[in-house]
Design a protein around this motif. Structure first.
Motif, mmCIF file in Angstrom:
data_model
loop_
_atom_site.group_PDB
_atom_site.id
_atom_site.type_symbol
_atom_site.label_atom_id
_atom_site.label_comp_id
_atom_site.label_asym_id
_atom_site.label_seq_id
_atom_site.Cartn_x
_atom_site.Cartn_y
_atom_site.Cartn_z
ATOM 1 N N ALA A 66 0.968 -1.150 0.010
ATOM 2 C CA ALA A 66 0.080 -0.127 -0.114
ATOM 3 C C ALA A 66 1.151 1.392 -0.280
ATOM 4 O O ALA A 66 2.524 1.472 0.435
ATOM 5 N N VAL A 67 0.211 2.576 -0.580
ATOM 6 C CA VAL A 67 0.648 3.866 -0.479
ATOM 7 C C VAL A 67 0.785 4.465 0.852
ATOM 8 O O VAL A 67 -0.384 4.040 1.300
ATOM 9 N N ALA A 68 1.550 4.604 1.996
ATOM 10 C CA ALA A 68 1.686 5.474 2.782
ATOM 11 C C ALA A 68 1.725 7.126 2.790
ATOM 12 O O ALA A 68 2.684 7.362 2.237
ATOM 13 N N LEU A 69 -0.060 6.703 3.005
ATOM 14 C CA LEU A 69 -0.067 8.651 2.438
ATOM 15 C C LEU A 69 0.037 9.370 3.019
ATOM 16 O O LEU A 69 -0.211 9.352 4.252
ATOM 17 N N ARG A 70 0.753 10.034 2.779
ATOM 18 C CA ARG A 70 1.130 11.386 3.206
ATOM 19 C C ARG A 70 1.445 12.744 3.967
ATOM 20 O O ARG A 70 1.859 13.014 2.303
ATOM 21 N N PHE A 71 0.191 13.612 4.478
ATOM 22 C CA PHE A 71 0.138 15.140 4.142
ATOM 23 C C PHE A 71 -0.022 16.089 4.211
ATOM 24 O O PHE A 71 -0.638 15.792 5.242
ATOM 25 N N SER A 72 0.111 17.579 4.166
ATOM 26 C CA SER A 72 0.151 18.054 5.240
ATOM 27 C C SER A 72 0.385 19.438 4.431
ATOM 28 O O SER A 72 0.881 19.225 3.867
ATOM 29 N N ASN A 73 0.452 20.667 4.832
ATOM 30 C CA ASN A 73 0.959 21.799 4.754
ATOM 31 C C ASN A 73 0.427 22.260 2.601
ATOM 32 O O ASN A 73 1.053 22.545 2.034
ATOM 33 N N ILE A 74 -0.347 21.386 2.016
ATOM 34 C CA ILE A 74 -0.835 21.688 0.554
ATOM 35 C C ILE A 74 -1.694 22.572 1.049
ATOM 36 O O ILE A 74 -3.156 22.520 1.076
ATOM 37 N N ARG A 75 -1.393 24.097 0.098
ATOM 38 C CA ARG A 75 -1.993 25.363 -0.157
ATOM 39 C C ARG A 75 -3.937 25.119 -0.714
ATOM 40 O O ARG A 75 -4.913 25.556 0.266
ATOM 41 N N LEU A 76 -3.696 25.009 -1.984
ATOM 42 C CA LEU A 76 -4.286 24.862 -2.691
ATOM 43 C C LEU A 76 -4.976 23.062 -2.900
ATOM 44 O O LEU A 76 -4.474 21.721 -3.326
ATOM 45 N N LYS A 77 -5.970 22.976 -3.525
ATOM 46 C CA LYS A 77 -6.676 21.758 -3.897
ATOM 47 C C LYS A 77 -6.693 21.183 -4.799
ATOM 48 O O LYS A 77 -5.952 20.056 -5.152
ATOM 49 N N GLU A 78 -5.965 22.394 -6.166
ATOM 50 C CA GLU A 78 -4.982 22.417 -7.499
ATOM 51 C C GLU A 78 -4.141 21.650 -6.854
ATOM 52 O O GLU A 78 -3.572 21.081 -7.634
ATOM 53 N N ILE B 158 -3.154 3.508 1.518
ATOM 54 C CA ILE B 158 -4.513 3.084 0.511
ATOM 55 C C ILE B 158 -3.835 2.265 -0.286
ATOM 56 O O ILE B 158 -2.461 2.522 -0.691
ATOM 57 N N TYR B 159 -4.637 1.438 -1.353
ATOM 58 C CA TYR B 159 -3.309 1.241 -2.579
ATOM 59 C C TYR B 159 -3.789 1.561 -3.621
ATOM 60 O O TYR B 159 -4.645 2.790 -3.678
ATOM 61 N N TRP B 160 -2.629 1.455 -4.743
ATOM 62 C CA TRP B 160 -1.956 2.524 -5.770
ATOM 63 C C TRP B 160 -2.800 2.853 -6.578
ATOM 64 O O TRP B 160 -3.758 3.345 -7.534
ATOM 65 N N ASN B 161 -3.292 1.535 -6.880
ATOM 66 C CA ASN B 161 -4.254 1.128 -7.966
ATOM 67 C C ASN B 161 -5.302 1.447 -7.857
ATOM 68 O O ASN B 161 -6.777 0.840 -8.718
ATOM 69 N N ARG C 49 -12.116 6.985 1.023
ATOM 70 C CA ARG C 49 -11.759 6.661 1.848
ATOM 71 C C ARG C 49 -11.323 7.202 2.648
ATOM 72 O O ARG C 49 -11.056 7.971 4.262
ATOM 73 N N LEU C 50 -10.824 8.764 1.996
ATOM 74 C CA LEU C 50 -10.031 9.381 3.250
ATOM 75 C C LEU C 50 -11.708 10.299 3.686
ATOM 76 O O LEU C 50 -11.191 11.246 4.439
#
Length: 346
Positions: free
Chosen positions: A112-124, A172-175, A184-185
């Motif tokens: 699975a992808v270890a999806l880590r995110f933070s400090n992302i300004r815009l939805k784009e 989350i799985y890559w595909n 999921r989010l």
């Protein structure tokens, strides 16, 4: 006495040759199936949705996945992998055998992808981030993030949909398809908003969506996490008094110019619902992806009577707070002088 029958010399030589040949074939077979095969040229082998075996074999060759692609092909066919291709992101380990690699591919044992995110300004920006981490591309993600019906499905509007994404780490799985990633989010969002957090939001007379919108403003103002509860308390005081929030980060967002270092009157003149110098209350959506620390600062604000703040003139990233206009004007003049001294005009 019966004499022992003697075998011809050639028979013994032939038998020895057969044994040697058998050992050679067995060793070669062992090497092909169980010997070290995978190289260290790639960390993962990506098998896309709708890929067939020819696509996989081509990728194995062109990306130098194994030392000998023909041997990989031989083992794959022996293990009947061509009829069992499954999409996914497969972890590669140096010197992994063909048998083990193909067993993982055939069984769909992806990492699975270890999806880590933070400090992302815009939805784009977030759509681009997701597109780099999953098989669906950024266009598929942004079309969902900008889709009113998709937002309404989860109880949001297109403007505030971005508050649904709580910065954290998720596997989350890559595909996984784009819509399933969003789903999921949303599940993680519901887990985050516990009964305790919802009760704290209600205490501030805010919904979870409004908490995240305000938290995005707090995040825009604060350079230091330890100051966030103070800033949150100030904006909550303003909301309770029915005052304009007058938050500079919302003006920068409204002008869509994130290079602004000094908010000027011409910036304040923009007629945009995100301009909290013109429009009372919270803006229609967040101005960035609010981190958990900012959300919790809004839920647990510092208790004080401050309704004004200004960046400190020492450029430490902290603020000078005030209860009255007179106090605030003193602080503001100090900061404006510091800006002029550093020739920061915009």
């Amino acid at each position: 006495m019966t004499q022992k029958r003697k075998f011809p010399k050639w028979f013994g030589i032939t038998l020895a040759l057969i044994l040697v040949l058998g050992l050679i074939i067995s060793y070669k077979a062992y090497q092909i199936f169980l010997g070290a095969s995978v190289t260290d040229s790639q960390k993962y082998l990506y098998v896309h949705t709708n890929d067939n075996y020819e696509n996989v074999l081509r990728r194995v060759r062109t990306e130098n996945i194994v030392k000998d692609a023909d041997e990989f092909d031989m083992v794959a066919k022996a293990m009947k992998y061509p009829a069992s291709v499954k999409p996914g992101r497969y972890k590669l380990e140096k010197n992994m055998s063909n048998r083990r690699l193909i067993g993982n591919l055939r069984g769909g044992y992806q990492e699975a992808v270890a999806l880590r995110f933070s400090n992302i300004r815009l939805k784009e920006d977030f759509a681009g981030f997701l597109g780099r981490n999953f098989e669906p591309d950024s266009l598929q993600f942004i079309s969902l993030l900008n889709n009113e019906a998709e937002a309404e499905k989860y109880g949001f509007t297109k403007d505030n949909f971005y508050t649904m994404f709580i910065p954290n780490t998720y596997e989350i799985y890559w595909n996984t398809s784009a819509d399933k990633v969003i789903e999921r989010l949303h599940t993680e969002y519901k887990k985050f908003w516990t009964a305790e957090r919802i009760a704290k939001a209600e205490k501030q007379n805010l919904t979870p969506i409004e908490v995240s919108i305000l938290a995005s403003i707090v995040r825009g103002e604060a350079l230091h996490n330890d100051e966030m509860p103070l800033i949150a308390g100030l904006y909550l005081n303003r909301l309770k008094k029915g005052m304009l929030l007058q938050a500079d980060p919302t003006v920068i967002f409204a002008n869509n110019d994130f290079t602004i270092r000094r908010v000027l009157f011409r910036h304040l003149a923009i007629d945009n619902p995100y301009n909290t110098y013109k429009y009372r209350g919270l803006p229609p959506g967040p101005i960035n992806m609010a981190p958990i620390v900012a959300i919790d600062a809004v839920l647990n604000p510092a208790q004080h009577n401050y309704i004004y703040m200004c960046a400190k003139e020492d450029f430490s990233g902290y603020h000078a707070f005030a209860e009255t206009v007179a106090e605030h004007q003193v602080n503001a003049r100090k900061f404006q002088k510091a800006l002029d001294e550093r020739n920061i005009k915009k």
